[in-house]
Design a protein around this motif. Structure first.
Motif, PDB file in Angstrom:
ATOM      1  N   ARG A 230      38.798  -7.571 -30.182  1.00 42.25           N
ATOM      2  CA  ARG A 230      40.118  -8.189 -30.063  1.00 42.25           C
ATOM      3  C   ARG A 230      39.991  -9.689 -29.818  1.00 42.25           C
ATOM      4  O   ARG A 230      40.728 -10.490 -30.407  1.00 42.25           O
ATOM      5  CB  ARG A 230      40.900  -7.549 -28.911  1.00 42.25           C
ATOM      6  CG  ARG A 230      41.397  -6.147 -29.192  1.00 42.25           C
ATOM      7  CD  ARG A 230      42.277  -5.635 -28.067  1.00 42.25           C
ATOM      8  NE  ARG A 230      42.709  -4.271 -28.287  1.00 42.25           N
ATOM      9  CZ  ARG A 230      43.763  -3.937 -29.027  1.00 42.25           C
ATOM     10  NH1 ARG A 230      44.476  -4.882 -29.625  1.00 42.25           N
ATOM     11  NH2 ARG A 230      44.097  -2.665 -29.175  1.00 42.25           N
ATOM     12  N   THR A 231      39.048 -10.066 -28.949  1.00 40.09           N
ATOM     13  CA  THR A 231      38.832 -11.483 -28.652  1.00 40.09           C
ATOM     14  C   THR A 231      38.410 -12.239 -29.901  1.00 40.09           C
ATOM     15  O   THR A 231      38.881 -13.346 -30.171  1.00 40.09           O
ATOM     16  CB  THR A 231      37.753 -11.645 -27.560  1.00 40.09           C
ATOM     17  OG1 THR A 231      38.164 -10.927 -26.390  1.00 40.09           O
ATOM     18  CG2 THR A 231      37.562 -13.109 -27.201  1.00 40.09           C
ATOM     19  N   ARG A 232      37.514 -11.627 -30.674  1.00 38.38           N
ATOM     20  CA  ARG A 232      37.055 -12.271 -31.905  1.00 38.38           C
ATOM     21  C   ARG A 232      38.210 -12.426 -32.891  1.00 38.38           C
ATOM     22  O   ARG A 232      38.340 -13.464 -33.563  1.00 38.38           O
ATOM     23  CB  ARG A 232      35.929 -11.446 -32.534  1.00 38.38           C
ATOM     24  CG  ARG A 232      35.270 -12.145 -33.706  1.00 38.38           C
ATOM     25  CD  ARG A 232      34.029 -11.432 -34.166  1.00 38.38           C
ATOM     26  NE  ARG A 232      34.326 -10.173 -34.823  1.00 38.38           N
ATOM     27  CZ  ARG A 232      33.541  -9.628 -35.761  1.00 38.38           C
ATOM     28  NH1 ARG A 232      32.435 -10.213 -36.125  1.00 38.38           N
ATOM     29  NH2 ARG A 232      33.871  -8.476 -36.300  1.00 38.38           N
ATOM     30  N   LEU A 233      39.071 -11.409 -32.970  1.00 38.96           N
ATOM     31  CA  LEU A 233      40.233 -11.507 -33.864  1.00 38.96           C
ATOM     32  C   LEU A 233      41.171 -12.622 -33.418  1.00 38.96           C
ATOM     33  O   LEU A 233      41.691 -13.383 -34.245  1.00 38.96           O
ATOM     34  CB  LEU A 233      40.983 -10.171 -33.899  1.00 38.96           C
ATOM     35  CG  LEU A 233      40.468  -9.115 -34.868  1.00 38.96           C
ATOM     36  CD1 LEU A 233      41.259  -7.836 -34.709  1.00 38.96           C
ATOM     37  CD2 LEU A 233      40.547  -9.608 -36.304  1.00 38.96           C
ATOM     38  N   ASN A 299      48.698  -8.743 -43.414  1.00 36.18           N
ATOM     39  CA  ASN A 299      48.315  -8.589 -42.014  1.00 36.18           C
ATOM     40  C   ASN A 299      47.695  -9.870 -41.490  1.00 36.18           C
ATOM     41  O   ASN A 299      46.683 -10.350 -42.026  1.00 36.18           O
ATOM     42  CB  ASN A 299      47.340  -7.418 -41.869  1.00 36.18           C
ATOM     43  CG  ASN A 299      47.000  -7.126 -40.418  1.00 36.18           C
ATOM     44  OD1 ASN A 299      46.106  -7.730 -39.841  1.00 36.18           O
ATOM     45  ND2 ASN A 299      47.731  -6.192 -39.823  1.00 36.18           N
ATOM     46  N   VAL A 300      48.288 -10.433 -40.449  1.00 36.68           N
ATOM     47  CA  VAL A 300      47.857 -11.736 -39.938  1.00 36.68           C
ATOM     48  C   VAL A 300      46.421 -11.692 -39.428  1.00 36.68           C
ATOM     49  O   VAL A 300      45.616 -12.590 -39.714  1.00 36.68           O
ATOM     50  CB  VAL A 300      48.808 -12.206 -38.810  1.00 36.68           C
ATOM     51  CG1 VAL A 300      48.323 -13.526 -38.223  1.00 36.68           C
ATOM     52  CG2 VAL A 300      50.231 -12.346 -39.335  1.00 36.68           C
ATOM     53  N   ALA A 301      46.081 -10.666 -38.657  1.00 35.50           N
ATOM     54  CA  ALA A 301      44.747 -10.580 -38.066  1.00 35.50           C
ATOM     55  C   ALA A 301      43.673 -10.449 -39.151  1.00 35.50           C
ATOM     56  O   ALA A 301      42.650 -11.146 -39.114  1.00 35.50           O
ATOM     57  CB  ALA A 301      44.673  -9.408 -37.096  1.00 35.50           C
ATOM     58  N   GLU A 334      44.394  -1.589 -36.669  1.00 32.15           N
ATOM     59  CA  GLU A 334      43.979  -2.961 -36.988  1.00 32.15           C
ATOM     60  C   GLU A 334      42.540  -3.207 -36.557  1.00 32.15           C
ATOM     61  O   GLU A 334      41.756  -3.853 -37.270  1.00 32.15           O
ATOM     62  CB  GLU A 334      44.924  -3.943 -36.288  1.00 32.15           C
ATOM     63  CG  GLU A 334      44.850  -5.358 -36.823  1.00 32.15           C
ATOM     64  CD  GLU A 334      45.921  -6.237 -36.192  1.00 32.15           C
ATOM     65  OE1 GLU A 334      45.703  -6.664 -35.038  1.00 32.15           O
ATOM     66  OE2 GLU A 334      46.957  -6.467 -36.841  1.00 32.15           O
ATOM     67  N   LEU A 335      42.171  -2.672 -35.383  1.00 35.18           N
ATOM     68  CA  LEU A 335      40.806  -2.861 -34.879  1.00 35.18           C
ATOM     69  C   LEU A 335      39.792  -2.126 -35.744  1.00 35.18           C
ATOM     70  O   LEU A 335      38.692  -2.629 -35.983  1.00 35.18           O
ATOM     71  CB  LEU A 335      40.709  -2.384 -33.435  1.00 35.18           C
ATOM     72  CG  LEU A 335      41.257  -3.333 -32.371  1.00 35.18           C
ATOM     73  CD1 LEU A 335      41.083  -2.709 -30.987  1.00 35.18           C
ATOM     74  CD2 LEU A 335      40.546  -4.671 -32.425  1.00 35.18           C
TER      75      LEU A 335
END
Length: 441
Positions: A230-233, A299-301, A334-335
């Motif tokens: 999540r942090t990397r995204l 998808n933004v991420a 998403e992950l």
């Protein structure tokens, strides 16, 4: 007939033991549940009958036949599950260790019923008792094994931890093998008849506590890995935002100065200088599109993820040819998708860097097929050097398995699909299919 039935009851403990081995591996079975059940029953029931007959006719102790057979049964287990050696060995040895406790409780129960007897003369009541205890353990551990411990089994990258659990389980297994009371008279000395089952119960609780701690440790590692993902995204999205913001500033300046371009174009039009008009418009168009962030998907991420690895590919002098088509809205986690694409692109770019710059290329295509499947095809150049084992491709960076490829496979299997990995002397290919209709949230 009584001796045969007694021996048969001792061997039938293999049935709940076999079921216990498959509970945490239910998502990694090579065959359907029904086929696996038929296969195990076809093998184990005749074995139990044959082994019981052997023990009856030649007066052989059941453990003398059973213990060596467990080694052979492990290879049968390996053929029916798609697990790394470390994981399958940990489950199998762990179940064997757990199953020694009903055996020990059976001896304590037999000593209570027949004080002058011994372990070599086990009674039918004691054999039925330990078979019942084994069945109760199976029922008690069914839910946690299939709903909790299964998560650790399905997660790649824990080979060293699995081998550690093999060692710990083996210690308890060996201790129980050596703690078999050969003569029940020893249990009737002092308070041993009370101490022995209490000692076994304490060991059992300790072993279960070790497995729970192992699961909690794996859970913490997985949660930490998810937090890192999540942090990397977020970092990639932040970088994408900065790039977009800079592009907006540039285009704002260009729009502000456009009136000067209009004056110049009018002047050139009056003189009929079409070539200079075209050149000026081309330069203006280049300025508008220069450094503009590429839009890969809605998808933004994931869009930020693709943009990040595109920049890495450019820095590594890798020629890319990407065609991205993803469902909108995204029907997957998403992950999970970030993990899949991140590992796929990172491995591909790393593989390209093993060949000269002029030979580096990375093609990636994702396409929705028939409205119910997402098909991914990745092809990249590399030097042709791979390490393989029975469990698949292994890492060329270290001595362990390739965690990135294992993670890609785990994601595809989670969504009812599969992963096919292959290579030639110059190309590394990964094909992935995800079932859109069979989403696991």
């Amino acid at each position: 007939m009584h001796k045969f039935l007694l021996a048969l009851m001792q061997f039938l403990i293999l049935l709940p033991g076999a079921a216990s081995c498959y509970l945490p591996a239910k998502n990694r079975m090579n065959y359907s549940l029904s086929k696996t059940a038929v296969l195990c029953t076809t093998v184990l029931l005749p074995y139990c009958a044959a082994a019981a007959s052997l023990c009856t006719f030649f007066s052989i102790d059941a453990n003398t036949v059973l213990l060596p057979s467990l080694v052979l049964f492990f290879f049968l287990y390996r053929l029916t599950v798609d697990l790394e050696l470390s994981c399958s060995l940990a489950i199998y040895v762990g179940v064997c260790a757990i199953e020694t406790f009903p055996v020990q409780f059976g001896y304590a129960f037999d000593a209570l019923l027949h004080p002058s007897s011994s372990a070599a003369e086990l009674s039918l009541e004691a054999a039925l008792f330990r078979l019942g205890v084994s069945a109760l353990l199976l029922a008690a551990f069914a839910y946690p094994a299939t709903h909790h411990f299964q998560r650790a089994v399905d997660s790649p990258g824990f080979s060293r931890i699995w081998y550690l659990t093999v060692v710990l389980s083996s210690i308890f297994l060996i201790l129980n093998l050596f703690a078999v009371p050969q003569s029940y008279s020893t249990l009737h000395a002092g308070r041993m008849l009370l101490i022995f089952p209490l000692f076994e119960a304490g060991m059992f609780v300790m072993l279960v506590a070790i497995y729970v701690l192992f699961y909690r440790g794996v859970l913490i590692i997985l949660e930490y890995a998810e937090l890192q993902e999540r942090t990397r995204l977020f970092e990639m999205q932040s970088h994408q935002y900065c790039t977009l913001k800079e592009h907006m500033h540039q285009t704002a300046r260009l729009r502000h100065d456009f009136r000067h371009s209009v004056v110049l174009l009018v002047s050139l039009a009056k003189t009929g200088d079409i070539d200079r008009i075209r050149a000026h418009l081309a330069e203006y168009e280049t300025s508008l599109t220069e450094n503009a962030p590429v839009h890969y998907c809605a998808n933004v991420a994931l869009n930020a993820l693709f943009g990040y690895y595109q920049e890495r590919a450019i820095l590594a002098k890798v020629h890319t040819d990407w065609h991205i088509e993803l469902p909108d809205p995204l029907p997957f986690s998403e992950l999970d998708m970030a993990s899949l694409f991140g590992n796929l692109m990172e491995n591909a770019i790393a593989g390209c860097q093993t060949v000269p710059e002029e030979a580096r290329y990375f093609c990636l295509t994702t396409k929705i097929c028939h409205g119910n499947s997402l098909y991914l095809v990745s092809t990249n150049s590399f030097d042709g050097k791979v390490r393989k084992s029975k469990d698949g491709y292994r890492s060329t960076k270290h001595s362990g398995c390739g965690i990135g490829l294992a993670s890609i496979t785990a994601v595809s299997e989670k969504y009812g699909g599969f992963t096919k990995i292959s290579n030639s002397t110059t190309e590394f290919l990964v094909d992935v299919i995800l079932k859109i209709q069979q989403v696991q949230r």
